[in-house]
Design an enzyme around this catalytic site. Structure first.
Site, PDB file in Angstrom:
ATOM      1  N   GLU A 194       0.810  -1.220   0.000  1.00 37.73           N
ATOM      2  CA  GLU A 194       0.000   0.000   0.000  1.00 37.73           C
ATOM      3  C   GLU A 194       0.835   1.257   0.000  1.00 37.73           C
ATOM      4  O   GLU A 194       0.552   2.215  -0.707  1.00 37.73           O
ATOM      5  CB  GLU A 194      -0.915   0.046   1.236  1.00 37.73           C
ATOM      6  N   HIS A 233     -10.615  -5.143  10.249  1.00 41.98           N
ATOM      7  CA  HIS A 233     -11.242  -4.909   8.960  1.00 41.98           C
ATOM      8  C   HIS A 233     -12.515  -4.104   9.101  1.00 41.98           C
ATOM      9  O   HIS A 233     -13.338  -4.074   8.199  1.00 41.98           O
ATOM     10  CB  HIS A 233     -11.562  -6.249   8.280  1.00 41.98           C
TER      11      HIS A 233
END
Lengths: 406, 398
Positions: free
Chosen positions: A142, A211
């Site tokens: 990322e 998450h």
């Protein structure tokens, strides 16, 4: 999509009269929409009523359709065609595809966006259509690919960087904060960063703590970026297009549980204003400010409230940075009470900033202290019942309104 | 002895001046006609290239007298600028962080000689000289360092945020290693627009241990981007020597699948040769890593004396044996491209230029208070930035 078809008389009605009275929303069908854990598919079916009666449908929701922003009223109201129906992720894809068709500088990068079609199918089919150089599958890095997107944006490219889950973008925080947000300033205006960073976040269905993060609270202080949160297929497409066209870096927050919302949206092209809030339901008694998934909890609570005789004004703030203090201010001046319902955590969330902003600017217009309902300051637990209690539920909203309106 | 020799040569030149007015005109300018000579000269690099996964370039570098003299001038300007910045910092006109590049000038100058302004360079915070090399002016440099309006970033960036978009200089970044993914993004954009240019992403030996370097290198090699990663190895990551920070200090080999080249970073010609080679390689075969073996005389920044982790002997040793400006000076003198006096005159002129720029920068005004809020957002959809009191709204509430 029946947003401002002002000429045609707005929203669909379950009642047998074809007319719409925003002050009296009687809902014969009390079946709740998204409360049951078994299905999180919410149907927002709207039909343009031109005087005809509609048979009631299963689980049809009576939502006074969001009045579109003033800028877009013109384009939407000329619709003689009914538009087309699609799910939210398809609306995002449509917006993305239209922008990629329009401007060859737009490209998409992210994990599994290309050949796999996107983990939430937002980019499905785009790699086949546009090729590998415009829809790029990245490795799981990322920091690197967000940095690369920003570097590419410095030269004039318009990348759309997808975080598979917003939480993963924490690994790219340095790039987003220092390079994305600040480069325009520290270079004295030499570089523009027209990047869009998007991805799903929020509390899902038992996805676990890591998450289920709400990154809007972490990113909100970064100077130089804009943040928007979409909540319906109509505004998802409009905001996606606006974000891509914007010269500023925009972070578009989607929600894991909202991807399968269905709605009818216009066939014509429309682009929404990134800084405007959406009036979901005009009212007189109290202003409820919300965004993303909590909008649906609020609307559900609104049904109950209306039955109890309250008239809440619901505004989907949409623009998380900067706040649309114009719309919000007008509403506060009218109702004098504010309830903020958000999914961020209590500490340092969007609600906290919004409370501060409203207090600073509209203190004189408030008859009661601002109440802010947020998620609990805990990591999101796995167990279903506990997870439910982490986020704000409609019952709590009803109680809060009753408390405020005493 | 030396004095008499000097005076006799100047006497003979005076005679020349009388006889030949053209020479007089030339001699009036502190440069001789020879400095614009472009007949090629070939020079051997003193140190061979070490290679990893590729065949390096040859040790014979093509150059011209004009280029050599310009190397000298540019490097002397950079050196002078950095020394001046040192005194300005001590006089508290430059605040915050000031990372000086003296000793490493050959890397900036050699790289410029091998590329065009359409190629992009991105580096970390030791960027003053790289900015000059890319065409920045001394005035912009000093103004930015002192936080004035005339600075290259309008005074809002500071020492670590020099940028020059029109000549492909992308900065100027404070966070170690963060510029490497940005650099690969620049290379991606170049590949996307198919314009046959390359990006040089510079980083230091300290940044060579950052994960994002390897992440970005992986993506750059996968996508075949025209990216050249250049490690300016000055052997110290702030106060930590390279052998204490890296298990494998052979930075040019750490790309593993990516080819690497180790270059004597104090030799501007070797740097030029390597960068030319790298550019051709990157356009054909994808990313390559260059390691420039260089040295900085100052400490890491102005708050670091630079002597607690290395001996003064080491510093003066390098200055005596490997100084890049001295090397070029010796080369120029040995090839008789200029006399010692001319070079000294050049340095004097540079000193004057630098002093003038400093004086002008000192007079430049500070940015207006309203500049606090400009350039936070690009003007586009009418976003107005709210000040601390948040009173600015787009229209009046009823």
């Amino acid at each position: 999509m029946a947003v401002t078809f002002q000429g045609l008389g707005a929203a669909a009605a379950l009642s047998l009269s074809g007319s719409f009275d925003p002050n009296r929303l009687h809902l014969p069908c009390r079946r709740s929409l998204s409360v049951t854990r078994l299905s999180f598919v919410v149907r927002l079916e709207e039909r343009i009523v031109s005087g005809s009666n509609l048979p009631p449908r299963r689980a049809q929701q009576l939502v006074s359709k969001a009045v579109a922003t003033k800028a877009d009223a013109a384009s939407a109201s000329t619709a003689s065609k009914p538009g087309h129906e699609l799910l939210l992720f398809e609306a995002l894809r449509e917006g993305l595809e239209e922008e990629m068709d329009r401007d060859p500088q737009v490209c998409v990068m992210g994990e599994d966006v290309g050949h796999y079609g996107g983990s939430y199918k937002v980019t499905k089919g785009l790699a086949d259509k546009f090729g590998d150089l415009r829809v790029l599958d990245t490795p799981i890095a990322e920091n690197a690919f967000t940095g690369m997107g920003i570097g590419a944006a410095m030269t004039g490219l318009r990348p759309v960087v997808e975080g598979m889950n917003m939480g993963f973008l924490l690994l790219a925080f340095n790039q987003i904060s220092n390079n994305c947000g600040m480069l325009h300033y520290t270079s004295g205006g030499q570089f523009k960063i027209p990047i869009v960073i998007r991805g799903p976040g929020g509390v899902g269905r038992q996805l676990g703590a890591e998450h289920s993060q709400r990154l809007e609270s972490y990113f909100q202080s970064i100077p130089g970026i804009q943040m928007v949160a979409c909540s319906t297929p109509y505004n998802a497409k409009g905001l996606m297009k606006a974000a891509i066209r914007s010269e500023n870096p925009v972070i578009l927050f989607e929600h894991v549980l909202l991807y399968n919302l269905k709605e009818r949206i216009p066939d014509e092209e429309y682009v929404l204003n990134l800084e405007e809030a959406e009036m979901v339901r005009p009212g007189e008694h109290i202003t409820i400010l919300t965004y993303s998934r909590m909008r649906y909890h609020v609307m559900q609570a609104a049904k109950t409230l209306v039955n109890k005789g309250y008239d809440p004004e619901v505004i989907d703030i949409r623009s998380l940075k900067p706040f649309d203090l114009y719309t919000i201010g007008n509403s506060v001046k009218k109702t004098h009470r504010v309830l903020i319902v958000e999914e961020c955590m209590r500490t340092g969330g969007i609600g906290a900033s919004l409370t501060a902003a409203i207090t600073e600017n509209f203190h004189d217009y408030l008859d009661a202290p601002i109440m802010c309902l947020s998620s609990q300051d805990v990591p999101t637990p796995y167990a279903g019942t506990l997870e439910n209690w982490t986020v704000v539920q409609p019952a709590q909203i009803v109680t809060a309104v009753e408390q405020l309106c005493q | 002895m030396a004095l008499s020799r000097l005076s006799s040569s100047s006497a003979s030149r005076c005679v020349d001046l009388l006889i030949n007015p053209l020479a007089a005109a030339a001699a009036a300018i502190p440069r001789r006609l020879i400095s614009s000579d472009t007949t090629p000269i070939t020079v051997e690099t003193s140190v061979p290239f070490s290679v990893h996964n590729c065949d390096g370039p040859s040790r014979s570098v093509e150059t011209t007298p004009k280029e050599l003299v310009s190397f000298f001038k540019d490097m002397a300007t950079m050196r002078r600028m950095e020394i001046a910045a040192d005194s300005l910092y001590k006089a508290k006109l430059i605040r915050g962080f000031c990372h000086l590049y003296d000793g490493q000038e050959a890397v900036a100058v050699g790289m410029e000689a091998a590329i065009t302004k359409k190629d992009c360079i991105i580096t970390a915070y030791r960027d003053h000289c790289t900015f000059l090399g890319r065409g920045g002016t001394l005035l912009e440099c000093f103004s930015e360092l002192m936080g004035r309006k005339a600075g290259c970033s309008k005074g809002k960036g500071g020492s670590m945020h020099f940028y020059k978009k029109d000549s492909g200089f992308y900065g100027g970044h404070g966070i170690v290693g963060a510029q490497i993914p940005l650099g690969c993004g620049l290379a991606f954009a170049q590949k996307y627009s198919k314009d046959e240019n390359v990006t040089f992403a510079l980083y230091g030996d300290g940044a060579a241990n950052q994960g994002q370097l390897f992440e970005a290198l992986n993506i750059a090699c996968l996508w075949d981007l025209p990216a050249i990663l250049v490690c300016e190895n000055n052997h110290y990551g702030m106060g930590t020597a390279e052998w204490r920070a890296a298990k494998s200090p052979a930075y040019y080999k750490r790309g593993d699948y990516a080819p690497g080249l180790k270059v004597d970073g104090m030799d501007a010609l070797a740097v030029k040769q390597a960068c030319k080679f790298a550019k051709e390689h990157a356009l054909k075969n994808g990313p390559i890593i260059l390691e420039m073996d260089t040295y900085r005389y100052h400490g890491h920044s102005m708050s670091d004396p630079g002597s607690t982790y290395r001996t003064r002997d080491e510093i003066s040793g390098v200055r005596q044996e490997r100084d890049p400006i001295e090397r070029i000076r010796k080369l120029v003198l040995s090839l008789d491209l200029a006399t010692e006096k001319e070079l000294k005159d050049m340095e004097k002129e540079i000193r004057k230029e630098v002093d003038d720029a400093i004086a002008k920068a000192k007079e430049s005004p500070m940015p207006d208070p309203s500049e606090l809020f400009t350039n936070v957002y690009a003007k586009g959809f009418g976003t107005e930035v709210y000040g601390a009191d948040r009173k600015e709204v787009r229209s009046v509430l009823p």
